[in-house]
Design a protein around this motif. Structure first.
Motif, mmCIF file in Angstrom:
data_model
loop_
_atom_site.group_PDB
_atom_site.id
_atom_site.type_symbol
_atom_site.label_atom_id
_atom_site.label_comp_id
_atom_site.label_asym_id
_atom_site.label_seq_id
_atom_site.Cartn_x
_atom_site.Cartn_y
_atom_site.Cartn_z
ATOM 1 N N ILE A 174 3.201 3.994 -11.716
ATOM 2 C CA ILE A 174 1.761 4.032 -11.935
ATOM 3 C C ILE A 174 1.111 4.725 -10.736
ATOM 4 O O ILE A 174 1.534 4.523 -9.590
ATOM 5 N N TYR A 175 0.111 5.555 -11.016
ATOM 6 C CA TYR A 175 -0.651 6.231 -9.972
ATOM 7 C C TYR A 175 -2.049 5.620 -9.916
ATOM 8 O O TYR A 175 -2.604 5.234 -10.949
ATOM 9 N N TYR A 176 -2.613 5.566 -8.717
ATOM 10 C CA TYR A 176 -3.881 4.883 -8.501
ATOM 11 C C TYR A 176 -4.998 5.856 -8.140
ATOM 12 O O TYR A 176 -4.763 6.931 -7.587
ATOM 13 N N ASN A 177 -6.232 5.425 -8.449
ATOM 14 C CA ASN A 177 -7.429 6.137 -7.964
ATOM 15 C C ASN A 177 -8.478 5.143 -7.471
ATOM 16 O O ASN A 177 -9.665 5.437 -7.460
ATOM 17 N N ASP A 178 -7.999 3.953 -7.070
ATOM 18 C CA ASP A 178 -8.922 2.934 -6.557
ATOM 19 C C ASP A 178 -9.223 3.186 -5.086
ATOM 20 O O ASP A 178 -8.529 3.922 -4.392
ATOM 21 N N VAL A 179 -10.290 2.560 -4.606
ATOM 22 C CA VAL A 179 -10.729 2.727 -3.215
ATOM 23 C C VAL A 179 -10.933 1.341 -2.595
ATOM 24 O O VAL A 179 -11.610 0.486 -3.173
ATOM 25 N N TYR A 180 -10.333 1.147 -1.419
ATOM 26 C CA TYR A 180 -10.498 -0.109 -0.685
ATOM 27 C C TYR A 180 -11.044 0.175 0.705
ATOM 28 O O TYR A 180 -10.779 1.233 1.291
ATOM 29 N N SER A 181 -11.783 -0.787 1.217
ATOM 30 C CA SER A 181 -12.342 -0.678 2.556
ATOM 31 C C SER A 181 -11.857 -1.857 3.402
ATOM 32 O O SER A 181 -11.866 -3.006 2.945
ATOM 33 N N PHE A 182 -11.412 -1.559 4.630
ATOM 34 C CA PHE A 182 -11.033 -2.621 5.565
ATOM 35 C C PHE A 182 -11.972 -2.546 6.765
ATOM 36 O O PHE A 182 -12.048 -1.523 7.453
ATOM 37 N N SER A 183 -12.691 -3.628 7.014
ATOM 38 C CA SER A 183 -13.652 -3.672 8.104
ATOM 39 C C SER A 183 -12.933 -3.928 9.427
ATOM 40 O O SER A 183 -12.171 -4.901 9.558
ATOM 41 N N LEU A 184 -13.176 -3.060 10.404
ATOM 42 C CA LEU A 184 -12.582 -3.231 11.726
ATOM 43 C C LEU A 184 -13.360 -4.242 12.565
ATOM 44 O O LEU A 184 -12.973 -4.544 13.700
ATOM 45 N N GLU A 185 -14.453 -4.765 12.014
ATOM 46 C CA GLU A 185 -15.240 -5.791 12.706
ATOM 47 C C GLU A 185 -14.883 -7.185 12.202
ATOM 48 O O GLU A 185 -14.700 -8.111 12.995
ATOM 49 N N LYS B 31 -16.947 2.269 10.983
ATOM 50 C CA LYS B 31 -16.222 1.103 11.483
ATOM 51 C C LYS B 31 -15.339 0.475 10.409
ATOM 52 O O LYS B 31 -15.127 -0.741 10.392
ATOM 53 N N GLN B 32 -14.810 1.321 9.531
ATOM 54 C CA GLN B 32 -13.934 0.806 8.488
ATOM 55 C C GLN B 32 -12.844 1.807 8.139
ATOM 56 O O GLN B 32 -12.993 3.011 8.340
ATOM 57 N N LEU B 33 -11.742 1.306 7.621
ATOM 58 C CA LEU B 33 -10.656 2.127 7.116
ATOM 59 C C LEU B 33 -10.801 2.217 5.602
ATOM 60 O O LEU B 33 -10.973 1.190 4.930
ATOM 61 N N LEU B 34 -10.763 3.423 5.062
ATOM 62 C CA LEU B 34 -10.856 3.620 3.620
ATOM 63 C C LEU B 34 -9.490 4.034 3.090
ATOM 64 O O LEU B 34 -8.860 4.951 3.620
ATOM 65 N N VAL B 35 -9.029 3.347 2.049
ATOM 66 C CA VAL B 35 -7.732 3.640 1.420
ATOM 67 C C VAL B 35 -7.979 4.116 -0.005
ATOM 68 O O VAL B 35 -8.727 3.476 -0.759
ATOM 69 N N PHE B 36 -7.366 5.254 -0.368
ATOM 70 C CA PHE B 36 -7.544 5.812 -1.713
ATOM 71 C C PHE B 36 -6.188 6.212 -2.309
ATOM 72 O O PHE B 36 -5.331 6.784 -1.641
ATOM 73 N N GLY B 37 -6.032 5.902 -3.617
ATOM 74 C CA GLY B 37 -4.925 6.435 -4.400
ATOM 75 C C GLY B 37 -3.552 5.922 -4.017
ATOM 76 O O GLY B 37 -3.387 4.834 -3.483
ATOM 77 N N GLY B 38 -2.529 6.766 -4.303
ATOM 78 C CA GLY B 38 -1.146 6.392 -4.074
ATOM 79 C C GLY B 38 -0.432 6.094 -5.379
ATOM 80 O O GLY B 38 -0.984 6.291 -6.481
#
Length: 588
Positions: free
Chosen positions: A203-214, A187-194
């Motif tokens: 700059i290049y990224y290797n972080d991870v974010y989570s967005f809750s769909l609830e 129930k979440q969207l995970l975003v990585f890198g970019g």
């Protein structure tokens, strides 16, 4: 304890360095992004004047790359959004929205009020909740001259049931970026890198974010373990059990000197795993060592998620960097990764089984009539044949010859030489309906079928942007179906004169004069070519194009080398030589 302490210090040091670099990039790019914000605001003002949804049946979308192509969560439809197109002088960014009806093979353009502003290299994910939703995050906008960039950090949702766009205002999300990856995990969207790029820094990224769909809230994850190096344009897919995601490959670059950058194509694989209950999850990275036949290193491949937990990779490009040049080998091969068995394997087309049986039965009857030993071969699967190289040329409206080399996985091979030749001919005929090599195409899977749209490839200094469209049944793996053919007339390319690149007005005038002389020399050269046409090797009566190319290869290669100069690579010269020989053969 000492070693652990040193390791923690190194990690913290790397985080500080990354933070400093991000701050530096942010400061330098702030001014140019402010300029582009004004341009983006104009687009939004125009879109804001729309008051109702307008849906129009239309031809296939225009040529583009780095758009998003997603399967509708409830209907037999695909959703294409955004993308970019470069014609040699100007870059165009899109925010148009198309729906493709799979059963009817038709396109509909949907103009919905207040859409996201134009962008490319964003990410889009569909979710079934609320009657179906398309979530879009990030991406980039560029100035028409391609010298300034704006990286979005906005989050949008398209409500498919009501055909309305909504801009989700949530704090604490990722910084502006493009080339990142986003997947649905429970129930979440995970975003990585970019990456984020300005005129002078990146700059290049290797972080991870989570967005809750609830809760509609962002949170930054802090996984333990072996973190992947910063990268963009990787493959990222959820594991079948929903407990984690797989990350493979990608691209990044570093500055080795003041004006020298070095790119890296990544081919490693990682697992980001979640443990614990909802709200108390702990995340960890671990390196994965898959078995099987891995793809050759490449960037710009088209990822998708297929049936039975199999990830799909199509095409891409492997750039060969030299001191002052950058040339790429483009691919049109297909690889699949079994997330359950942790194994790579190439996607080899099986061909049309009905036709194979007919050919095999015909051969068997003929051999029996001659006393051949064919018993026991009926119904047996043939051994796999090696890849076949097929070369074809396409002439665009402006006369440019595109020479496309395709590596086609062989269909089947029998022990008899005659049957091998027959299968080669069959492979060559099948190759006409396969996608040509390309990168940055859009791929997705719906009900076991892989769909591939657009992308680009390069010939010399020219970029060809595509809008052809294909499908492949991943369960049958028999052949590609052409839904939209590549139209050479859509290949617009405007040569940029040297004077447009020079900011010095005095030099500009000189270059204009030089260009006039060059035009004169070129026109004289064209007339010379016409006069010398009779000196080319004559085409013999009944001689096919292939036979003529083989017989006159030395002559045309030498002529192509003379015209292109000594610095061009042999394989580029060979392509042009083949095209020249074919054009001459067809004119006779």
């Amino acid at each position: 304890m000492g070693k652990k302490g040193k390791k923690e210090k190194k990690v913290k040091g790397a985080e500080k360095t990354a933070a400093k670099m991000e701050k530096k990039v942010s400061k330098r790019s702030k001014r140019e992004e402010e300029d582009l914000e004004a341009l983006i605001a104009e687009f939004q003002t125009l879109d804001g004047k729309k008051t109702q949804v307008v849906e129009t049946t239309c031809p296939p979308p225009s040529p583009r790359l780095s758009a998003s192509l997603s399967p509708h969560p409830e209907k037999d439809e695909l959703i294409l959004f955004g993308g970019e197109f470069f014609n040699g002088k100007k870059t165009f960014l899109y925010n148009d929205l198309f729906f493709y009806n799979i059963k009817k093979n038709t396109w509909v353009k949907s103009d919905i009020p207040n859409p996201p502003p134009p962008r490319c290299s964003h990410q889009a994910v569909v979710v079934p909740q609320g009657g179906g939703q398309l979530w879009v995050f990030g991406g980039e906008f560029g100035s028409p001259n391609g010298e300034q960039f704006y990286h979005y950090k906005d989050l949008w949702v398209l409500h498919l049931a009501t055909h309305t766009w909504e801009n989700i205002k949530a704090t604490g999300g990722p910084s502006g970026r493009s080339g990142h990856r986003m997947v649905l995990s429970k129930k979440q969207l995970l975003v990585f890198g970019g990456f984020h790029e300005s005129t002078r820094d990146f700059i290049y990224y290797n972080d991870v974010y989570s967005f809750s769909l609830e809760t509609f809230s962002w949170s930054r994850l802090s996984p333990s373990g072996s973190t992947p190096a910063p990268r963009s344009a990787c493959h990222m897919s959820s594991t079948p059990d929903g407990t984690g995601v797989i990350v493979y490959g990608g691209y990044s670059k570093v500055r080795v000197k003041k004006d020298v950058e070095k790119g890296t194509i990544h081919s490693d694989m990682f697992l980001l795993k979640r443990e614990g209950k909802d709200g108390q999850e702990k995340w960890s990275w671990s390196r994965v060592s898959p078995s099987g036949s891995k793809p050759h290193p490449r960037s710009g491949f088209s990822p998708a998620m297929g049936p039975a937990g199999r990830a799909v990779l199509f095409g891409g490009v492997c750039d060969e960097e030299e001191e002052e040049t950058l040339e790429g080998d483009f691919y049109n091969d297909l690889y699949l990764y079994d997330t359950v068995k942790n194994r790579w394997f190439p996607g080899v087309l099986r061909g049309n089984k009905t036709e194979k049986k007919k050919r095999r039965r015909g051969k068997k009857e003929g051999a029996e009539g001659e006393g051949g030993e064919m018993e026991g071969e009926d119904g047996e699967e043939a051994a796999p044949q090696g890849p076949t190289e097929v070369i074809k040329e396409i002439v665009t409206e402006d006369g440019t010859v595109m020479t496309i080399k395709e590596v086609i996985p062989g269909a089947q091979e029998e022990q008899e030489e005659e049957e091998e030749e027959e299968e080669d001919e069959a492979s060559a005929s099948v190759s006409l309906v396969e996608p040509c090599p390309r990168s940055s195409a859009m791929a997705t899977v719906r009900q076991g079928k892989l769909f591939l749209f657009g992308g680009m490839f390069e010939v010399g200094d020219r970029q060809f942007t595509l809008n052809d469209f294909y499908s492949l049944d991943l369960n049958k793996m028999d052949q590609w179906d052409t839904l939209v053919e590549m139209d050479p007339k859509t290949q617009e390319w405007l040569e940029e004169s040297e004077s447009e690149d020079d900011e010095d007005e005095e030099e500009e005038e000189k270059l204009k004069g030089a260009e006039g002389e060059e035009d004169k020399v070129e026109s004289e050269g064209e007339s010379d070519d016409e006069e010398d046409e009779d000196e080319h090797p004559a085409v013999q009566e009944g001689e096919t194009v292939t036979d003529y190319q083989t017989r006159t290869e030395t002559y045309w290669t030498g002529l192509a080398r003379t015209k292109m100069g000594p610095d061009i690579k042999d394989k580029k010269v060979a392509k042009v030589a083949l095209a020249m020989a074919k054009v001459f053969h067809e004119d006779q």
